[in-house]
Design a protein around this motif. Structure first.
Motif, PDB file in Angstrom:
ATOM      1  N   GLU A   1       0.360  -1.321   0.094  1.00 40.59           N
ATOM      2  CA  GLU A   1       0.293  -0.052   0.234  1.00 40.59           C
ATOM      3  C   GLU A   1       0.799   1.214  -0.296  1.00 40.59           C
ATOM      4  O   GLU A   1       0.582   2.468  -1.041  1.00 40.59           O
ATOM      5  N   HIS A   2       2.249   1.195   1.025  1.00 36.80           N
ATOM      6  CA  HIS A   2       2.797   2.366   0.472  1.00 36.80           C
ATOM      7  C   HIS A   2       3.353   2.984  -0.341  1.00 36.80           C
ATOM      8  O   HIS A   2       3.345   4.197  -1.879  1.00 36.80           O
ATOM      9  N   ALA A   3       3.961   1.703  -1.389  1.00 39.43           N
ATOM     10  CA  ALA A   3       4.174   1.650  -2.518  1.00 39.43           C
ATOM     11  C   ALA A   3       3.071   2.264  -4.213  1.00 39.43           C
ATOM     12  O   ALA A   3       3.401   2.594  -5.051  1.00 39.43           O
ATOM     13  N   LYS A   4       2.148   1.765  -3.331  1.00 39.62           N
ATOM     14  CA  LYS A   4       0.590   2.065  -4.551  1.00 39.62           C
ATOM     15  C   LYS A   4       0.637   3.926  -3.879  1.00 39.62           C
ATOM     16  O   LYS A   4       0.427   4.944  -4.929  1.00 39.62           O
ATOM     17  N   SER A   5       0.948   4.103  -3.271  1.00 35.55           N
ATOM     18  CA  SER A   5       1.074   5.581  -2.425  1.00 35.55           C
ATOM     19  C   SER A   5       2.219   6.491  -3.243  1.00 35.55           C
ATOM     20  O   SER A   5       2.477   7.926  -3.443  1.00 35.55           O
ATOM     21  N   ILE A   6       3.164   5.622  -2.866  1.00 35.96           N
ATOM     22  CA  ILE A   6       4.391   6.439  -3.616  1.00 35.96           C
ATOM     23  C   ILE A   6       4.357   7.183  -4.696  1.00 35.96           C
ATOM     24  O   ILE A   6       5.225   7.895  -6.061  1.00 35.96           O
ATOM     25  N   LYS A   7       4.092   5.717  -5.851  1.00 38.04           N
ATOM     26  CA  LYS A   7       3.496   6.338  -7.105  1.00 38.04           C
ATOM     27  C   LYS A   7       2.309   6.574  -7.448  1.00 38.04           C
ATOM     28  O   LYS A   7       2.810   7.105  -8.987  1.00 38.04           O
ATOM     29  N   LYS A   8       1.504   6.868  -6.158  1.00 36.76           N
ATOM     30  CA  LYS A   8       1.350   8.180  -7.019  1.00 36.76           C
ATOM     31  C   LYS A   8       0.463   9.386  -6.546  1.00 36.76           C
ATOM     32  O   LYS A   8       0.580   9.926  -7.153  1.00 36.76           O
TER      33      LYS A   8
ATOM     34  N   PRO B   1       4.591  10.452  -6.616  1.00 35.14           N
ATOM     35  CA  PRO B   1       6.306  10.541  -6.233  1.00 35.14           C
ATOM     36  C   PRO B   1       6.825  11.163  -6.145  1.00 35.14           C
ATOM     37  O   PRO B   1       8.014  11.387  -5.252  1.00 35.14           O
ATOM     38  N   ASP B   2       6.614  12.812  -5.737  1.00 33.53           N
ATOM     39  CA  ASP B   2       6.556  13.794  -4.905  1.00 33.53           C
ATOM     40  C   ASP B   2       7.221  14.156  -3.984  1.00 33.53           C
ATOM     41  O   ASP B   2       7.669  15.581  -3.239  1.00 33.53           O
ATOM     42  N   ASN B   3       6.109  14.042  -3.085  1.00 38.83           N
ATOM     43  CA  ASN B   3       5.937  13.670  -1.465  1.00 38.83           C
ATOM     44  C   ASN B   3       6.995  13.168  -0.997  1.00 38.83           C
ATOM     45  O   ASN B   3       7.317  11.791  -1.199  1.00 38.83           O
TER      46      ASN B   3
ATOM     47  N   ASP C   1     -14.434   9.332   2.036  1.00 38.53           N
ATOM     48  CA  ASP C   1     -13.486   9.264   0.929  1.00 38.53           C
ATOM     49  C   ASP C   1     -12.493   7.929   1.342  1.00 38.53           C
ATOM     50  O   ASP C   1     -11.719   8.504   1.763  1.00 38.53           O
ATOM     51  N   GLN C   2     -12.360   7.080  -0.108  1.00 38.77           N
ATOM     52  CA  GLN C   2     -11.992   5.790   0.108  1.00 38.77           C
ATOM     53  C   GLN C   2     -10.237   6.070  -0.985  1.00 38.77           C
ATOM     54  O   GLN C   2      -9.609   5.151  -1.060  1.00 38.77           O
ATOM     55  N   ASN C   3      -9.936   6.793  -1.488  1.00 41.11           N
ATOM     56  CA  ASN C   3      -9.062   7.648  -2.245  1.00 41.11           C
ATOM     57  C   ASN C   3      -7.246   7.827  -1.661  1.00 41.11           C
ATOM     58  O   ASN C   3      -7.465   8.740   0.054  1.00 41.11           O
ATOM     59  N   ILE C   4      -6.783   7.290  -2.100  1.00 41.29           N
ATOM     60  CA  ILE C   4      -5.349   7.846  -1.491  1.00 41.29           C
ATOM     61  C   ILE C   4      -4.815   9.224  -2.376  1.00 41.29           C
ATOM     62  O   ILE C   4      -5.113   9.797  -2.731  1.00 41.29           O
ATOM     63  N   ARG C   5      -4.929  10.108  -0.547  1.00 40.14           N
ATOM     64  CA  ARG C   5      -4.607  11.322  -1.147  1.00 40.14           C
ATOM     65  C   ARG C   5      -4.147  12.412  -0.436  1.00 40.14           C
ATOM     66  O   ARG C   5      -3.195  11.932   0.511  1.00 40.14           O
ATOM     67  N   SER C   6      -3.374  13.659  -0.983  1.00 38.45           N
ATOM     68  CA  SER C   6      -2.966  14.448  -0.048  1.00 38.45           C
ATOM     69  C   SER C   6      -3.387  15.220   0.843  1.00 38.45           C
ATOM     70  O   SER C   6      -4.730  15.984   0.883  1.00 38.45           O
ATOM     71  N   ILE C   7      -3.161  14.711   2.344  1.00 35.12           N
ATOM     72  CA  ILE C   7      -3.606  15.684   3.133  1.00 35.12           C
ATOM     73  C   ILE C   7      -3.288  17.293   4.297  1.00 35.12           C
ATOM     74  O   ILE C   7      -1.789  17.066   4.078  1.00 35.12           O
ATOM     75  N   TYR C   8      -3.052  18.070   3.199  1.00 34.41           N
ATOM     76  CA  TYR C   8      -2.730  19.518   3.828  1.00 34.41           C
ATOM     77  C   TYR C   8      -2.381  20.114   4.953  1.00 34.41           C
ATOM     78  O   TYR C   8      -2.205  21.515   5.028  1.00 34.41           O
ATOM     79  N   ASP C   9      -3.281  20.151   5.543  1.00 36.92           N
ATOM     80  CA  ASP C   9      -3.509  20.206   7.742  1.00 36.92           C
ATOM     81  C   ASP C   9      -3.594  19.283   7.996  1.00 36.92           C
ATOM     82  O   ASP C   9      -4.894  18.585   8.741  1.00 36.92           O
TER      83      ASP C   9
ATOM     84  N   ILE D   1       5.435  16.864  13.476  1.00 38.12           N
ATOM     85  CA  ILE D   1       5.447  18.309  13.671  1.00 38.12           C
ATOM     86  C   ILE D   1       6.352  18.984  12.253  1.00 38.12           C
ATOM     87  O   ILE D   1       5.789  19.632  11.263  1.00 38.12           O
ATOM     88  N   LYS D   2       7.416  18.214  12.508  1.00 36.49           N
ATOM     89  CA  LYS D   2       8.279  19.045  11.911  1.00 36.49           C
ATOM     90  C   LYS D   2       8.286  18.570  10.082  1.00 36.49           C
ATOM     91  O   LYS D   2       8.124  19.392   9.303  1.00 36.49           O
ATOM     92  N   PHE D   3       8.143  17.863   9.952  1.00 31.16           N
ATOM     93  CA  PHE D   3       7.166  16.885   8.649  1.00 31.16           C
ATOM     94  C   PHE D   3       6.283  17.713   7.768  1.00 31.16           C
ATOM     95  O   PHE D   3       6.123  18.669   6.932  1.00 31.16           O
ATOM     96  N   ALA D   4       4.923  18.196   8.545  1.00 28.17           N
ATOM     97  CA  ALA D   4       3.546  18.786   8.500  1.00 28.17           C
ATOM     98  C   ALA D   4       4.366  20.102   8.137  1.00 28.17           C
ATOM     99  O   ALA D   4       3.039  20.875   7.709  1.00 28.17           O
ATOM    100  N   LEU D   5       5.085  20.262   8.982  1.00 34.04           N
ATOM    101  CA  LEU D   5       5.190  21.903   9.037  1.00 34.04           C
ATOM    102  C   LEU D   5       5.567  22.839   7.506  1.00 34.04           C
ATOM    103  O   LEU D   5       4.806  23.555   7.046  1.00 34.04           O
ATOM    104  N   LYS D   6       6.372  21.500   6.504  1.00 30.78           N
ATOM    105  CA  LYS D   6       6.748  21.931   5.245  1.00 30.78           C
ATOM    106  C   LYS D   6       6.200  21.006   4.885  1.00 30.78           C
ATOM    107  O   LYS D   6       5.923  21.724   3.268  1.00 30.78           O
ATOM    108  N   PHE D   7       5.681  20.234   4.439  1.00 29.65           N
ATOM    109  CA  PHE D   7       4.482  18.934   3.640  1.00 29.65           C
ATOM    110  C   PHE D   7       3.514  18.586   3.750  1.00 29.65           C
ATOM    111  O   PHE D   7       2.935  18.361   5.191  1.00 29.65           O
ATOM    112  N   SER D   8       3.176  18.638   2.894  1.00 31.11           N
ATOM    113  CA  SER D   8       1.232  17.627   2.667  1.00 31.11           C
ATOM    114  C   SER D   8       1.794  16.150   3.286  1.00 31.11           C
ATOM    115  O   SER D   8       3.004  15.945   2.735  1.00 31.11           O
ATOM    116  N   VAL D   9       0.937  15.592   3.772  1.00 35.12           N
ATOM    117  CA  VAL D   9       1.151  14.372   4.057  1.00 35.12           C
ATOM    118  C   VAL D   9       0.221  13.085   3.071  1.00 35.12           C
ATOM    119  O   VAL D   9      -1.235  13.988   2.898  1.00 35.12           O
TER     120      VAL D   9
END
Length: 312
Positions: A99-106, A108-110, A137-145, A188-196
């Motif tokens: 599942e992680h590999a699926k997320s990375i393929k979708k 790749p820049d995150n 929402d059961q899609n792999i998605r980017s969470i900005y907050d 916290i350090k990750f989330a202050l700079k990047f979406s998850v």
């Protein structure tokens, strides 16, 4: 090809480590290495680790220096860019890395990814983690907050996360000065700079363990230092402030129940009381002689499963 380095810090986990390792080596996704950092275990954990050498387990032995150092050492020695962590008492389902590999393929820049997880409260109760997200929402998605999403359970949990090694190193890794909460600090350090990137597929079981374990009841001064270390960032991020107020509320309640009033007062002054709900305000206002037995009652109800049935 996406390749993972799995890093497992191990300190006196003889009761759990075999099940954890079996879950790692049962992954359907085949492209990974496994590094176990034995952090000075004295209970026979090393004997079990050595049984898995034939499966490719790389064992690093060191004197006991704490989980942050153990994780940092393992990640420094990793051969691959994508790091997947698992604690030595948690369990992966067989599809975790797939599942992680699926997320990375979708995406790749995150640099950071997390799967949904369950929480094992005791031998009889396993509950799905609850996030402040649209569960339909059961899609792999980017969470900005991340902070708003984590007002119930944390969207990122250590054994559910995967991240880029290079980004981890740019953030200085796990802070060894925190004897607890070092993972929360890193997210916290990750989330202050990047979406998850969030994958709603459940692939991990977090073993919450005994209610009165050491990690849950000690190191309150460390927790205070951590929860007060982002005051500048909170001024520009109200969701971070609310997220940390929930953590500080829990710390204030715990320290007051234990009659550590000096630390309670320090913690209380950092909380925006207006953002707490009525129940939280009420509990914080109770005198110690009432709050302490309520604290013990909650632990009893958790052990008897009634609390979890009512609140989860």
């Amino acid at each position: 090809m996406i390749k993972f380095s799995v890093v497992i810090p191990v300190y006196n986990k003889v009761e759990f480590i075999e099940n954890t390792l079996d879950s790692v080596f049962s992954q359907t996704y085949p492209h990974f290495e496994v590094i176990a950092v034995n952090d000075g275990s004295t209970d026979g954990s090393l004997t079990i680790l050595e049984k898995y050498k034939a499966k490719g387990l790389n064992i690093i032995n060191q004197e006991n220096q704490g989980v942050s150092v153990a994780r940092n050492v393992g990640i420094d020695l990793a051969q691959n860019e994508y790091i997947a962590l698992i604690d030595a008492d948690d369990i992966w389902l067989t599809s975790h890395l797939e599942e992680h590999a699926k997320s990375i393929k979708k995406f790749p820049d995150n640099p950071i990814f997390t799967n949904h997880y369950d929480i094992k409260w005791n031998s009889n109760i396993i509950k799905s983690a609850k996030f402040n997200l649209d569960e339909s929402d059961q899609n792999i998605r980017s969470i900005y907050d991340y902070f708003k999403a984590s007002l119930n359970d944390n969207l990122i949990w250590t054994s559910a996360v995967c991240f880029k090694r290079s980004t981890f190193q740019s953030l200085d890794g796990f802070n060894p000065s925190y004897t607890t909460g070092q993972d929360l600090d890193l997210w916290i350090k990750f989330a202050l700079k990047f979406s998850v990137v969030y994958n709603p597929k459940t692939t991990m079981i977090y073993h919450k363990g005994i209610v009165n374990s050491l990690s849950k009841n000690e190191y309150n001064e460390v927790r205070y230092d951590l929860f007060s270390s982002y005051l500048k960032e909170e001024q520009e991020n109200q969701d971070l402030s609310l997220y940390l107020d929930q953590k500080r509320y829990g710390l204030a309640l715990r320290t007051k129940a234990k009659n550590n009033l000096s630390l309670f007062k320090k913690t209380y002054t950092l909380i925006n009381i207006g953002k707490l709900n009525f129940k939280q305000k009420l509990l914080l206002s109770l005198p110690v002689f009432i709050l302490k037995p309520l604290h013990h009652l909650r632990d009893y109800l958790v052990q008897k499963e009634w609390f979890l049935k009512l609140t989860r």
